[in-house]
Design a protein around this motif. Structure first.
Motif, PDB file in Angstrom:
ATOM      1  N   ARG A   1       0.830  -1.049  -0.059  1.00 56.13           N
ATOM      2  CA  ARG A   1       0.043  -0.141  -0.045  1.00 56.13           C
ATOM      3  C   ARG A   1       0.894   1.395  -0.107  1.00 56.13           C
ATOM      4  O   ARG A   1       1.723   1.313   0.590  1.00 56.13           O
ATOM      5  CB  ARG A   1      -0.972  -0.140   1.329  1.00 56.13           C
ATOM      6  N   GLY A   2       0.563   2.164  -0.971  1.00 58.05           N
ATOM      7  CA  GLY A   2       1.303   3.503  -0.965  1.00 58.05           C
ATOM      8  C   GLY A   2       2.522   3.323  -1.702  1.00 58.05           C
ATOM      9  O   GLY A   2       3.371   4.464  -1.738  1.00 58.05           O
ATOM     10  N   ARG A   3       2.871   2.229  -2.343  1.00 58.53           N
ATOM     11  CA  ARG A   3       3.823   2.295  -3.307  1.00 58.53           C
ATOM     12  C   ARG A   3       3.338   2.298  -4.744  1.00 58.53           C
ATOM     13  O   ARG A   3       2.225   1.854  -5.172  1.00 58.53           O
ATOM     14  CB  ARG A   3       4.729   0.809  -3.029  1.00 58.53           C
ATOM     15  N   THR A   4       4.232   2.925  -5.596  1.00 55.98           N
ATOM     16  CA  THR A   4       3.871   3.206  -6.807  1.00 55.98           C
ATOM     17  C   THR A   4       4.816   2.340  -7.680  1.00 55.98           C
ATOM     18  O   THR A   4       6.020   2.509  -7.661  1.00 55.98           O
ATOM     19  CB  THR A   4       3.909   4.571  -7.157  1.00 55.98           C
TER      20      THR A   4
ATOM     21  N   LEU B   1      -1.411  -6.647  -4.347  1.00 59.95           N
ATOM     22  CA  LEU B   1      -0.724  -6.356  -3.337  1.00 59.95           C
ATOM     23  C   LEU B   1      -0.965  -4.736  -2.800  1.00 59.95           C
ATOM     24  O   LEU B   1      -0.299  -3.997  -1.961  1.00 59.95           O
ATOM     25  CB  LEU B   1       0.784  -6.420  -3.548  1.00 59.95           C
ATOM     26  N   SER B   2      -1.968  -4.234  -3.564  1.00 58.19           N
ATOM     27  CA  SER B   2      -2.322  -2.775  -3.009  1.00 58.19           C
ATOM     28  C   SER B   2      -1.461  -1.692  -3.611  1.00 58.19           C
ATOM     29  O   SER B   2      -1.468  -0.828  -2.955  1.00 58.19           O
ATOM     30  CB  SER B   2      -2.777  -2.814  -1.820  1.00 58.19           C
ATOM     31  N   ALA B   3      -0.671  -2.061  -4.518  1.00 55.07           N
ATOM     32  CA  ALA B   3       0.314  -0.889  -5.031  1.00 55.07           C
ATOM     33  C   ALA B   3      -0.579  -0.071  -6.088  1.00 55.07           C
ATOM     34  O   ALA B   3      -1.196  -0.515  -6.503  1.00 55.07           O
ATOM     35  CB  ALA B   3       1.448  -1.665  -5.737  1.00 55.07           C
TER      36      ALA B   3
ATOM     37  N   ALA C   1       9.107   1.080  -8.223  1.00 55.90           N
ATOM     38  CA  ALA C   1       9.632   0.136  -8.903  1.00 55.90           C
ATOM     39  C   ALA C   1       9.295   0.103 -10.220  1.00 55.90           C
ATOM     40  O   ALA C   1       8.420   1.076 -10.638  1.00 55.90           O
ATOM     41  CB  ALA C   1       9.125  -1.348  -8.306  1.00 55.90           C
ATOM     42  N   VAL C   2      10.292  -0.409 -11.271  1.00 53.90           N
ATOM     43  CA  VAL C   2       9.755  -0.292 -12.733  1.00 53.90           C
ATOM     44  C   VAL C   2       9.991  -1.573 -13.255  1.00 53.90           C
ATOM     45  O   VAL C   2      10.648  -2.373 -13.018  1.00 53.90           O
ATOM     46  CB  VAL C   2      10.915   0.757 -13.584  1.00 53.90           C
TER      47      VAL C   2
ATOM     48  N   LEU D   1      10.551  -5.528  -2.845  1.00 52.62           N
ATOM     49  CA  LEU D   1       9.792  -4.128  -2.555  1.00 52.62           C
ATOM     50  C   LEU D   1       9.484  -4.254  -0.814  1.00 52.62           C
ATOM     51  O   LEU D   1       9.352  -3.265  -0.200  1.00 52.62           O
ATOM     52  CB  LEU D   1       8.726  -3.775  -3.217  1.00 52.62           C
ATOM     53  N   GLY D   2       9.348  -5.370  -0.262  1.00 51.27           N
ATOM     54  CA  GLY D   2       8.883  -5.569   0.918  1.00 51.27           C
ATOM     55  C   GLY D   2       9.797  -4.974   2.012  1.00 51.27           C
ATOM     56  O   GLY D   2       8.998  -4.270   2.814  1.00 51.27           O
ATOM     57  N   GLY D   3      10.980  -4.938   1.791  1.00 52.04           N
ATOM     58  CA  GLY D   3      11.940  -4.173   2.810  1.00 52.04           C
ATOM     59  C   GLY D   3      12.700  -3.164   2.156  1.00 52.04           C
ATOM     60  O   GLY D   3      13.828  -2.889   2.707  1.00 52.04           O
ATOM     61  N   ASN D   4      12.113  -2.539   1.284  1.00 53.57           N
ATOM     62  CA  ASN D   4      13.040  -1.730   0.422  1.00 53.57           C
ATOM     63  C   ASN D   4      13.667  -0.503   1.279  1.00 53.57           C
ATOM     64  O   ASN D   4      14.853  -0.197   1.154  1.00 53.57           O
ATOM     65  CB  ASN D   4      12.190  -1.073  -0.677  1.00 53.57           C
ATOM     66  N   GLU D   5      12.737   0.347   2.026  1.00 53.69           N
ATOM     67  CA  GLU D   5      13.112   1.441   2.769  1.00 53.69           C
ATOM     68  C   GLU D   5      14.156   1.065   3.845  1.00 53.69           C
ATOM     69  O   GLU D   5      15.229   1.942   4.158  1.00 53.69           O
ATOM     70  CB  GLU D   5      12.152   2.421   3.372  1.00 53.69           C
ATOM     71  N   ALA D   6      14.090  -0.224   4.308  1.00 55.60           N
ATOM     72  CA  ALA D   6      15.023  -0.635   5.691  1.00 55.60           C
ATOM     73  C   ALA D   6      16.402  -0.487   4.878  1.00 55.60           C
ATOM     74  O   ALA D   6      17.427  -0.041   5.517  1.00 55.60           O
ATOM     75  CB  ALA D   6      14.677  -1.858   5.966  1.00 55.60           C
ATOM     76  N   ALA D   7      16.499  -1.019   3.742  1.00 53.40           N
ATOM     77  CA  ALA D   7      17.797  -1.104   3.211  1.00 53.40           C
ATOM     78  C   ALA D   7      18.443   0.196   2.869  1.00 53.40           C
ATOM     79  O   ALA D   7      19.603   0.397   3.072  1.00 53.40           O
ATOM     80  CB  ALA D   7      17.780  -1.894   1.885  1.00 53.40           C
TER      81      ALA D   7
END
Lengths: 207, 341
Positions: free
Chosen positions: B41-44, B67-69, B101-102, B310-316
């Motif tokens: 959710r909230g990912r484009t 997945l609500s993207a 993500a692309v 994408l699940g843990g993208n921002e953590a990285a």
């Protein structure tokens, strides 16, 4: 609202080191529950369930992976002994419903198995090993909403260690364990770890 | 798990099995009354299609929506690309719009790799087919279908395809599906045999981890799965075989040939099928043909890939130091101690 969630979670996690392997080797970890205590506690919870649900006719037990599933199965066995009926048991993975997914490396997804008759109109009892911030249970409630509409949902946990971040409370508690945020609670179960015990350790010792 | 999915050859055995296992859980979502998860959710996500492909695009779109993207579909036709805009400019536009993500399909081999490594854009890149090079999610969904049929749905969890004999038949030269499948199936422990007319076998095939044969009838009796490839007329700029009839007679799969396969063996096709040429209607409509299953499984595989990338993208991003492959990937569930219960 999302930002607020994340913020509160950040503060909750500061003492820890998210994503690091378990603190099994924590040198000063001391057992607070041993195998006989865990067995006794589960027997008591089973009796409480029968008492509150007036016979556990429509009860469905859903364990939250990993250790919640084993606890749910043990509870189902005990309930079967008491009531003489087979109690449906399943597992509910909440990984994809977590609100901290993007803050940690993607984690492997666990199993979701809903008993064949479903959960519509049943009394669902969620089972987990440790109740802490309450976020796992919030996610589990979201996950349940996508699967069906239970008559009611209750929560059974082996250990309640406090520090709730959400208005969530357990209906059945094995042991209330007041802890500090610097402490760790580790549940080990024979099915997964080879022995039954609940260990209380300190984070500083494991760092 | 790595940061991008460009080639099936980049995946280790454990990463590939993790994707297949995750897809198995994603497949269960399709059986539920509400086929949606709040995970992204909230990912484009932008589906950047420089080459037409309804099937792959719809499959990715379905996976992203489950997945609500938020989904942006970009087709080169009718866009500024047809006015001469470069890949770099398109990428920078997407970066400026904050795309997470692309998913890219391009007729030029290597375009997704360029996009991922050039620094034009910071988001994970997923290759949805580039030229005659790779189509990794197709190979993953094929492997997923094989594992389900040949090993078993639940028994297959954590398993690879060790010892399974897979035969790929047809236009290997132009087929990114064949390349991706050879790479992935080899990683998963299967023995792969390519069967094609000599003119449709690529130069350098001897370096590929597979056998090559020109005789389909010899290979069929020892195949656990036979994958028919589409003859890609649109990529053919010369005569590669005399007539369609001759191709069909030597390399087409009909009922008689199918009878030579072992009882348990399955017939696969990445679609779209050219009935009558590569495969007869009798085979295409038989129970052993998994074409429709492959389409269903494609959505589950793409959900798994999107979740894992994408699940843990921002953590990285928040902890930039160890950007090694495993650090970004799915970890085993942490114990109760470090998890916010």
């Amino acid at each position: 609202m999302d930002a607020q969630h994340q913020h509160s979670q950040d503060t909750q996690e500061t003492p820890g080191t998210p994503g690091t392997p378990g603190t099994q080797g924590s040198p000063d970890a001391r057992p607070v529950l041993e195998a006989p205590d865990i067995a006794r506690v589960l027997t008591r919870i089973a009796h409480e369930i029968v008492e509150r649900a007036k016979g556990a006719d429509d009860v469905v037990l859903l364990g939250i992976p990993t250790r919640g599933v084993y606890l749910a199965r043990r509870l189902a066995d005990k309930l079967a002994e008491i009531t003489g009926r087979k109690i449906p048991v399943g597992s509910l993975d909440i990984t994809m419903y977590r609100d901290d997914l993007r803050m940690k490396p993607a984690r492997a997804i666990g199993r979701t198995e809903i008993p064949a008759d479903g959960i519509d109109g049943r009394l669902v009892i969620l089972v987990d090993d440790v109740l802490f911030s309450g976020r796992t249970i919030r996610a589990a409630l979201d996950a349940l909403g996508d699967i069906g509409r239970p008559r009611a949902v209750q929560l059974a946990v082996l250990v309640d260690r406090g520090h709730r971040e959400l208005p969530i409370r357990a209906d059945y508690v094995g042991k209330n364990l007041p802890t500090s945020l610097r402490e760790t609670v580790k549940v080990q179960l024979a099915e997964e770890d080879g022995r039954d015990t609940v260990l209380l350790g300190s984070k500083s010792a494991s760092a | 798990m790595m940061r991008h999915l460009i080639s099936a050859a980049d995946l280790t055995r454990d990463e590939a099995v993790l994707i297949l296992d995750t897809a198995e859980e994603m497949a269960r979502v399709a059986d539920r009354p509400i086929k949606k998860l709040p995970t992204l959710r909230g990912r484009t996500i932008c589906n950047l299609f420089f080459e037409d492909s309804t099937r792959t695009r719809i499959s990715f779109e379905a996976a992203e929506k489950r997945l609500s993207a938020d989904v942006i579909n970009f087709a080169a036709k009718g866009s500024s690309v047809s006015k001469g805009e470069s890949l770099k400019d398109t990428a920078q536009t997407l970066e400026a719009m904050g795309v997470d993500a692309v998913v890219i399909r391009h007729s030029a081999s290597g375009a997704p790799y360029r996009l991922a490594t050039s620094g034009w854009i910071d988001a994970p890149v997923i290759n949805a087919g580039d030229g005659t090079h790779q189509h990794p999610t197709q190979a993953l969904l094929d492997a997923f279908t094989m594992r389900r049929r040949l090993v078993g749905r639940d028994a297959g969890l954590g398993q690879d395809l060790a010892g399974k004999r897979i035969t790929l038949v047809g236009d290997v030269l132009h087929s990114r599906v064949a390349r991706s499948n050879v790479d992935l199936l080899h990683t998963l422990g299967a023995e792969v045999t390519l069967v094609a007319p000599p003119t449709l076998v690529p130069v350098g095939v001897e370096t590929w981890p597979c056998e090559v044969s020109y005789d389909l009838d010899n290979v069929l009796p020892k195949s656990d799965a036979v994958m028919m490839l589409r003859v890609q007329r649109e990529r053919m700029n010369a005569a590669f075989f005399p007539t369609e009839r001759e191709y069909s007679r030597r390399y087409g799969l009909d009922g008689e040939r199918m009878a030579k396969m072992p009882e348990h063996a399955i017939v696969m096709h990445p679609g779209p099928m050219v009935r009558g040429m590569e495969i007869t209607a009798e085979v295409a409509d038989s129970d052993r043909c998994t074409v429709v299953e492959q389409v269903t499984n494609g959505v589950s595989i793409r959900m798994a890939v999107l979740y894992l990338l994408l699940g843990g993208n921002e953590a990285a991003a928040a902890h930039p130091s160890p950007t090694t492959t495993l650090e970004r990937g799915a970890t085993r569930r942490p114990s109760a101690t470090e998890e916010s219960k």
